[in-house]
Motif scaffolding. Structure first.
Motif, short mmCIF file in Angstrom:
data_model
loop_
_atom_site.label_atom_id
_atom_site.label_comp_id
_atom_site.label_asym_id
_atom_site.label_seq_id
_atom_site.Cartn_x
_atom_site.Cartn_y
_atom_site.Cartn_z
N GLU A 51 0.82 -1.20 0.00
CA GLU A 51 0.00 0.00 0.00
C GLU A 51 0.86 1.26 0.00
OE1 GLU A 51 -3.07 0.27 -0.55
OE2 GLU A 51 -3.60 -1.84 -0.44
N ALA A 52 1.99 1.23 0.70
CA ALA A 52 2.89 2.39 0.72
C ALA A 52 3.43 2.67 -0.67
CB ALA A 52 4.03 2.15 1.70
N LEU A 53 3.86 1.63 -1.37
CA LEU A 53 4.41 1.82 -2.72
C LEU A 53 3.31 2.24 -3.69
CD1 LEU A 53 6.81 -1.25 -2.84
CD2 LEU A 53 7.37 1.14 -2.38
N ARG A 54 2.13 1.68 -3.55
CA ARG A 54 1.02 2.06 -4.42
C ARG A 54 0.62 3.51 -4.17
NH1 ARG A 54 -4.81 -0.94 -4.78
NH2 ARG A 54 -5.11 0.15 -2.81
N ALA A 55 0.78 3.97 -2.92
CA ALA A 55 0.44 5.36 -2.58
C ALA A 55 1.43 6.35 -3.15
CB ALA A 55 0.37 5.50 -1.05
N GLY A 56 2.61 5.87 -3.56
CA GLY A 56 3.60 6.76 -4.16
C GLY A 56 4.90 6.86 -3.42
N ALA A 57 5.08 6.07 -2.34
CA ALA A 57 6.34 6.11 -1.60
C ALA A 57 7.51 5.72 -2.49
CB ALA A 57 6.26 5.18 -0.39
N SER A 58 8.64 6.36 -2.26
CA SER A 58 9.85 6.04 -3.03
C SER A 58 10.64 4.91 -2.42
CB SER A 58 10.73 7.28 -3.13
OG SER A 58 10.10 8.30 -3.87
N GLY A 59 10.33 4.56 -1.16
CA GLY A 59 11.08 3.50 -0.52
C GLY A 59 10.43 3.01 0.74
N PHE A 60 10.96 1.89 1.26
CA PHE A 60 10.41 1.25 2.45
C PHE A 60 11.53 0.61 3.24
CE2 PHE A 60 6.74 -0.63 4.62
CZ PHE A 60 7.34 -1.66 5.33
N LEU A 61 11.61 0.96 4.53
CA LEU A 61 12.61 0.36 5.42
C LEU A 61 11.95 -0.02 6.73
CD1 LEU A 61 15.75 2.67 5.03
CD2 LEU A 61 15.56 0.29 4.29
N LEU A 62 12.52 -1.01 7.39
CA LEU A 62 12.06 -1.37 8.73
C LEU A 62 12.87 -0.62 9.77
CD1 LEU A 62 11.70 -5.23 8.27
CD2 LEU A 62 9.94 -3.47 8.01
N LYS A 63 12.22 -0.33 10.91
CA LYS A 63 12.89 0.44 11.95
C LYS A 63 14.04 -0.29 12.62
CE LYS A 63 9.06 3.50 13.12
NZ LYS A 63 8.02 3.85 14.12
N ASP A 64 14.08 -1.62 12.46
CA ASP A 64 15.20 -2.35 13.04
C ASP A 64 16.40 -2.40 12.10
OD1 ASP A 64 14.30 -4.10 11.13
OD2 ASP A 64 13.87 -5.75 12.52
N ALA A 65 16.30 -1.69 10.97
CA ALA A 65 17.45 -1.61 10.06
C ALA A 65 18.55 -0.79 10.74
CB ALA A 65 17.04 -0.94 8.75
N PRO A 66 19.81 -1.08 10.47
CA PRO A 66 20.90 -0.31 11.07
C PRO A 66 20.86 1.15 10.62
CG PRO A 66 21.72 -1.76 9.34
CD PRO A 66 20.30 -2.15 9.58
N PRO A 67 21.36 2.07 11.44
CA PRO A 67 21.31 3.50 11.10
C PRO A 67 21.89 3.84 9.74
CG PRO A 67 21.95 3.22 13.39
CD PRO A 67 21.94 1.85 12.79
N ASP A 68 22.98 3.17 9.35
CA ASP A 68 23.59 3.51 8.06
C ASP A 68 22.66 3.17 6.90
OD1 ASP A 68 23.92 0.77 8.52
OD2 ASP A 68 25.73 0.67 7.31
N ARG A 69 21.80 2.15 7.07
CA ARG A 69 20.86 1.81 6.01
C ARG A 69 19.77 2.89 5.91
NH1 ARG A 69 18.24 -4.09 5.83
NH2 ARG A 69 20.45 -4.61 5.60
N LEU A 70 19.34 3.40 7.05
CA LEU A 70 18.37 4.49 7.05
C LEU A 70 18.96 5.72 6.36
CD1 LEU A 70 15.83 6.07 8.00
CD2 LEU A 70 17.10 6.57 10.10
N LEU A 71 20.17 6.10 6.75
CA LEU A 71 20.80 7.29 6.19
C LEU A 71 21.02 7.14 4.69
CD1 LEU A 71 23.39 7.86 9.06
CD2 LEU A 71 21.28 9.15 8.64
N ASN A 72 21.49 5.99 4.28
CA ASN A 72 21.67 5.74 2.85
C ASN A 72 20.33 5.72 2.12
OD1 ASN A 72 24.47 5.59 2.99
ND2 ASN A 72 24.47 3.39 3.37
N GLY A 73 19.29 5.24 2.82
CA GLY A 73 17.96 5.23 2.23
C GLY A 73 17.47 6.64 1.96
N ILE A 74 17.69 7.55 2.90
CA ILE A 74 17.29 8.95 2.71
C ILE A 74 18.04 9.54 1.52
CG2 ILE A 74 17.38 11.26 3.72
CD1 ILE A 74 16.97 9.91 6.47
N ARG A 75 19.34 9.28 1.48
CA ARG A 75 20.15 9.82 0.37
C ARG A 75 19.71 9.24 -0.97
NH1 ARG A 75 24.46 8.47 4.37
NH2 ARG A 75 25.06 10.44 5.40
N THR A 76 19.40 7.95 -0.97
CA THR A 76 18.97 7.30 -2.21
C THR A 76 17.66 7.88 -2.72
OG1 THR A 76 20.07 5.21 -1.63
CG2 THR A 76 18.28 5.09 -3.24
N VAL A 77 16.69 8.00 -1.83
CA VAL A 77 15.38 8.53 -2.21
C VAL A 77 15.50 9.98 -2.66
CG1 VAL A 77 13.13 9.19 -1.28
CG2 VAL A 77 14.07 6.92 -0.79
N ALA A 78 16.36 10.76 -2.01
CA ALA A 78 16.53 12.17 -2.36
C ALA A 78 17.03 12.35 -3.78
CB ALA A 78 17.49 12.85 -1.38
#
Length: 218
Positions: free
Chosen positions: A97-124
């Motif tokens: 549903e998130a992707l269908r709504a138009g989200a550019s990405g999806f991560l779980l909160k238990d992902a390591p911080p570097d994956r979150l940061l890289n995810g933000i950079r990737t989506v940007a």
């Protein structure tokens, strides 16, 4: 020096929201421009502050993250905002549903911080991101629903492009694809661009779906 990526954080749990803001603001190339605890406020703040990326939770009061994402990044939005959904809920329906709504990405909160940061950079950058831990299960279950009218023929791709597409579908990043194929990241970017253009796909998420629907990945 380029301006930092502007991030709006939306999560109804104060401790988690504060933690996300702290992690993001510790990076020289990232900066939070605001934070909030519900989707309705996220939509209002995003329209006013124009962040580069909104880090969005799913389950929230007033307006949930899926509906908020649709208002910010959905089809027909005048000034779409890139949304990275980050949630504790590893449930297929939320991802879909998130992707269908138009989200550019999806991560779980238990992902390591570097994956979150890289995810933000990737989506940007305009690219799309799926947590590799949920990609295979998600697409395997929902591929037929995401692009039901897709009749494209993957034979228009070269053997190398097909190889890159399979690696994308397996959740590999550009750097990982480059290492696997012993080519440069710039060459990988060129291949990805050609694949999306030839198959008339919007982003890597649709490329993953395409690969599963056409039996390129099992």
């Amino acid at each position: 020096m380029s301006a930092p990526i502007r991030v709006l954080v939306c999560d109804d749990q104060v401790l988690i929201r504060t933690g996300l803001v702290t992690i993001i603001d510790a990076q020289p190339d990232l900066a939070t421009v605001g934070e909030c605890g519900d989707g309705g406020t996220a939509v209002e703040m995003a329209e006013r502050l124009r962040p580069d990326v909104v880090v969005m939770d799913v389950r929230m009061p007033v307006l949930d993250g899926i509906k908020a994402t649709r208002r910010l990044a959905g089809v027909g939005v005048a000034h779409p905002v890139k949304v990275l959904v980050v949630t504790t809920f590893n449930l297929d329906e939320y991802v879909y549903e998130a992707l269908r709504a138009g989200a550019s990405g999806f991560l779980l909160k238990d992902a390591p911080p570097d994956r979150l940061l890289n995810g933000i950079r990737t989506v940007a950058t305009g690219a799309a991101l799926l947590d590799p831990d949920v990609t295979r299960r998600l697409v395997g279950k929902y591929a037929a629903r995401i692009r039901p009218s897709d009749t494209k023929d993957e034979t228009r791709l070269t053997p190398r492009e097909l190889e890159v597409l399979r690696l994308i579908a397996n959740g590999l990043s550009n750097s990982e694809i480059a290492a696997s194929l012993f080519i440069s990241q710039e060459t990988v970017k060129t291949f990805v661009s050609r694949i999306l253009t030839k198959l008339d796909l919007r982003d890597r998420v649709q490329a993953v779906v395409y690969a599963y629907r056409h039996g390129l990945v099992t």
